[in-house]
Enzyme design. Structure first.
Site, PDB file in Angstrom:
ATOM      1  N   GLY A   1      20.296  -0.749 -38.527  1.00  0.00           N
ATOM      2  CA  GLY A   1      19.308   0.083 -39.224  1.00  0.00           C
ATOM      3  C   GLY A   1      19.333  -0.056 -40.736  1.00  0.00           C
ATOM      4  O   GLY A   1      18.708   0.721 -41.439  1.00  0.00           O
TER       5      GLY A   1
ATOM      6  N   GLU B   1      27.371  -5.464 -32.221  1.00  0.00           N
ATOM      7  CA  GLU B   1      26.535  -4.841 -33.242  1.00  0.00           C
ATOM      8  C   GLU B   1      27.416  -4.322 -34.377  1.00  0.00           C
ATOM      9  O   GLU B   1      27.978  -3.214 -34.279  1.00  0.00           O
ATOM     10  CB  GLU B   1      25.761  -3.668 -32.649  1.00  0.00           C
ATOM     11  CG  GLU B   1      24.835  -4.059 -31.525  1.00  0.00           C
ATOM     12  CD  GLU B   1      23.739  -3.022 -31.318  1.00  0.00           C
ATOM     13  OE1 GLU B   1      22.569  -3.380 -31.423  1.00  0.00           O
ATOM     14  OE2 GLU B   1      24.079  -1.850 -31.084  1.00  0.00           O
TER      15      GLU B   1
ATOM     16  N   SER C   1      19.682  -5.085 -37.310  1.00  0.00           N
ATOM     17  CA  SER C   1      18.621  -5.566 -38.204  1.00  0.00           C
ATOM     18  C   SER C   1      18.016  -6.902 -37.785  1.00  0.00           C
ATOM     19  O   SER C   1      17.680  -7.730 -38.633  1.00  0.00           O
ATOM     20  CB  SER C   1      19.126  -5.616 -39.646  1.00  0.00           C
ATOM     21  OG  SER C   1      19.456  -4.303 -40.074  1.00  0.00           O
TER      22      SER C   1
ATOM     23  N   HIS D   1      27.187   2.535 -27.494  1.00  0.00           N
ATOM     24  CA  HIS D   1      26.467   2.235 -28.741  1.00  0.00           C
ATOM     25  C   HIS D   1      27.195   2.914 -29.904  1.00  0.00           C
ATOM     26  O   HIS D   1      27.738   4.020 -29.739  1.00  0.00           O
ATOM     27  CB  HIS D   1      25.021   2.724 -28.628  1.00  0.00           C
ATOM     28  CG  HIS D   1      24.188   2.255 -29.783  1.00  0.00           C
ATOM     29  ND1 HIS D   1      24.205   2.891 -30.994  1.00  0.00           N
ATOM     30  CD2 HIS D   1      23.351   1.190 -29.918  1.00  0.00           C
ATOM     31  CE1 HIS D   1      23.390   2.235 -31.828  1.00  0.00           C
ATOM     32  NE2 HIS D   1      22.859   1.202 -31.198  1.00  0.00           N
TER      33      HIS D   1
ATOM     34  N   GLY E   1      16.822  -2.435 -32.418  1.00  0.00           N
ATOM     35  CA  GLY E   1      16.437  -1.040 -32.616  1.00  0.00           C
ATOM     36  C   GLY E   1      15.069  -0.954 -33.268  1.00  0.00           C
ATOM     37  O   GLY E   1      14.035  -1.035 -32.609  1.00  0.00           O
ATOM     38  N   GLY E   2      15.051  -0.834 -34.590  1.00  0.00           N
ATOM     39  CA  GLY E   2      13.816  -0.598 -35.349  1.00  0.00           C
ATOM     40  C   GLY E   2      12.662  -1.504 -34.954  1.00  0.00           C
ATOM     41  O   GLY E   2      11.544  -1.035 -34.703  1.00  0.00           O
TER      42      GLY E   2
ATOM     43  N   ASN F   1      16.088  -1.134 -27.917  1.00  0.00           N
ATOM     44  CA  ASN F   1      16.711   0.186 -27.856  1.00  0.00           C
ATOM     45  C   ASN F   1      15.845   1.146 -28.677  1.00  0.00           C
ATOM     46  O   ASN F   1      15.882   1.119 -29.900  1.00  0.00           O
ATOM     47  CB  ASN F   1      18.134   0.085 -28.435  1.00  0.00           C
ATOM     48  CG  ASN F   1      18.818   1.425 -28.543  1.00  0.00           C
ATOM     49  OD1 ASN F   1      18.336   2.430 -28.009  1.00  0.00           O
ATOM     50  ND2 ASN F   1      19.947   1.464 -29.234  1.00  0.00           N
ATOM     51  N   TRP F   2      15.073   1.944 -27.974  1.00  0.00           N
ATOM     52  CA  TRP F   2      14.125   2.824 -28.672  1.00  0.00           C
ATOM     53  C   TRP F   2      14.789   4.078 -29.228  1.00  0.00           C
ATOM     54  O   TRP F   2      14.141   4.884 -29.898  1.00  0.00           O
ATOM     55  CB  TRP F   2      12.953   3.194 -27.731  1.00  0.00           C
ATOM     56  CG  TRP F   2      12.164   2.014 -27.274  1.00  0.00           C
ATOM     57  CD1 TRP F   2      12.300   0.710 -27.708  1.00  0.00           C
ATOM     58  CD2 TRP F   2      11.107   1.988 -26.301  1.00  0.00           C
ATOM     59  NE1 TRP F   2      11.395  -0.102 -27.072  1.00  0.00           N
ATOM     60  CE2 TRP F   2      10.648   0.650 -26.195  1.00  0.00           C
ATOM     61  CE3 TRP F   2      10.509   2.960 -25.504  1.00  0.00           C
ATOM     62  CZ2 TRP F   2       9.625   0.277 -25.330  1.00  0.00           C
ATOM     63  CZ3 TRP F   2       9.486   2.591 -24.646  1.00  0.00           C
ATOM     64  CH2 TRP F   2       9.043   1.261 -24.564  1.00  0.00           C
ATOM     65  N   LYS F   3      16.039   4.273 -28.922  1.00  0.00           N
ATOM     66  CA  LYS F   3      16.801   5.427 -29.429  1.00  0.00           C
ATOM     67  C   LYS F   3      16.036   6.731 -29.154  1.00  0.00           C
ATOM     68  O   LYS F   3      15.363   6.834 -28.141  1.00  0.00           O
ATOM     69  CB  LYS F   3      17.141   5.232 -30.909  1.00  0.00           C
ATOM     70  CG  LYS F   3      17.805   3.866 -31.151  1.00  0.00           C
ATOM     71  CD  LYS F   3      18.418   3.695 -32.493  1.00  0.00           C
ATOM     72  CE  LYS F   3      19.036   2.310 -32.606  1.00  0.00           C
ATOM     73  NZ  LYS F   3      19.749   2.097 -33.843  1.00  0.00           N
TER      74      LYS F   3
ATOM     75  N   GLU G   1      26.215   4.558 -32.313  1.00  0.00           N
ATOM     76  CA  GLU G   1      25.772   5.932 -32.593  1.00  0.00           C
ATOM     77  C   GLU G   1      26.418   6.925 -31.625  1.00  0.00           C
ATOM     78  O   GLU G   1      26.728   8.057 -31.991  1.00  0.00           O
ATOM     79  CB  GLU G   1      24.229   6.001 -32.533  1.00  0.00           C
ATOM     80  CG  GLU G   1      23.614   5.355 -33.775  1.00  0.00           C
ATOM     81  CD  GLU G   1      22.276   4.690 -33.569  1.00  0.00           C
ATOM     82  OE1 GLU G   1      21.579   4.994 -32.594  1.00  0.00           O
ATOM     83  OE2 GLU G   1      21.926   3.830 -34.411  1.00  0.00           O
TER      84      GLU G   1
HETATM   85  P1  PGA Z   1      18.464  -2.026 -35.569  1.00  0.00           P
HETATM   86  O1  PGA Z   1      19.339  -1.294 -34.437  1.00  0.00           O
HETATM   87  O2  PGA Z   1      17.806  -3.232 -34.941  1.00  0.00           O
HETATM   88  O3  PGA Z   1      17.473  -0.988 -36.014  1.00  0.00           O
HETATM   89  O4  PGA Z   1      19.400  -2.433 -36.655  1.00  0.00           O
HETATM   90  C1  PGA Z   1      20.073  -2.021 -33.495  1.00  0.00           C
HETATM   91  C2  PGA Z   1      20.749  -1.088 -32.520  1.00  0.00           C
HETATM   92  O5  PGA Z   1      21.169  -0.002 -32.919  1.00  0.00           O
HETATM   93  O6  PGA Z   1      20.861  -1.391 -31.313  1.00  0.00           O
END
Ligand code: PGA
Length: 249
Positions: A169, A163, A206, A93, A227-228, A10-12, A95
């Site tokens: 994050g 998640e 994470s 998600h 994500g990251g 997930n590149w956000k 967010e």
């Molecule tokens: P993260 O994000 O791996 O940076 O913790 C995961 C996500 O939001 O899908």
């Protein structure tokens, strides 16, 4: 042994269209010939058309709107996403839930629309730190699942991503035991909705090369939403390879 594993990046809101093209290309060439794993790239909308994929590589949008077309300024329809050859859509998600006020009703509408259009929702659920400290993790999760899946009898063509909000994050993933317990619970809630189909449940929060080998062994974990660590070729490729190694054992 697990059937199939999914690694989704997930590149956000990161990467320009050109950067999306380069990142996906480098990952695809590093993972050329990977076995037993589906690799999903989820760039911003503007990057979808830049990435060329074929099995076992797929594309996901990070969001969609549930109406087909019309006066919905700023929204993107599922047909538009389909026309970019995306096969999956991330829905709900945390967010989106927290920053853009998406509630279970909206998420349900989106999941219904994505399924109806023949794409695969990656349905995100997860508790906040407050829920966890209150002891209401299971209640929160079952509520999200049941409300998000109203009107859906068959879970064929659905992927769930667990998640925990406090792990996204932050660099601090949930522990293997915490993940095992909650994935077991999630699989049971899903089984109550549809006994016939096994739903893959990904873990996200994470995930990184340092913990991926341990986390992929956790019973009930069918892959990762990352994500990251998905923004960097080496870290994403190293997680995918750890999964492949586990899958082949
Ligand atoms: P993260 O994000 O791996 O940076 O913790 C995961 C996500 O939001 O899908």
């Amino acid at each position: 042994m697990k059937n199939k594993l999914i690694i989704a990046g997930n590149w956000k809101m990161n990467k320009t269209p050109n950067e999306c093209r380069i990142l996906a290309k480098e990952i695809i060439s590093s993972l050329n010939g990977i076995m037993g794993i589906h690799v999903i790239f989820s760039p911003p909308f503007t990057g979808l058309n830049e990435i060329e994929t074929s099995n076992p590589f797929f594309k996901a949008a990070q969001n969609c709107y549930f109406e087909q077309s019309g006066a919905f300024t700023g929204e993107v329809s599922i047909e538009m996403i389909k026309s970019c050859d995306a096969t999956h859509v991330i829905i709900g998600h945390s967010e989106r839930r927290m920053l853009f006020n998406e509630d279970n009703y909206t998420i349900n509408q989106k999941i219904l629309a994505v399924k109806k259009n023949g794409l695969i929702p990656i349905f995100c659920i997860g508790e906040s730190l407050e829920d966890r400290n209150n002891g209401s993790t299971e209640k929160k999760i079952s509520d999200q699942i049941e409300k998000g899946l109203i009107g859906i009898d068959s879970l064929e063509g659905l992927v769930v991503a667990y998640e925990p909000v406090w792990a996204i994050g932050t660099g601090v993933a949930a522990s293997p035991k915490e993940i095992e317990d909650i994935h077991k619970f999630i699989h049971n809630v899903l089984k109550n909705i549809d006994k016939k189909h096994y739903t893959q449940v990904l873990y996200g929060g994470s995930v990184k090369p340092e913990n991926s080998e341990e986390l992929i062994r956790v019973p009930g974990v069918d892959g990762f939403l990352i994500g990251g660590a998905s923004l960097n070729v080496d870290s994403f490729v190293s997680i995918a390879k750890a999964m492949e190694k586990y899958r082949s054992n």
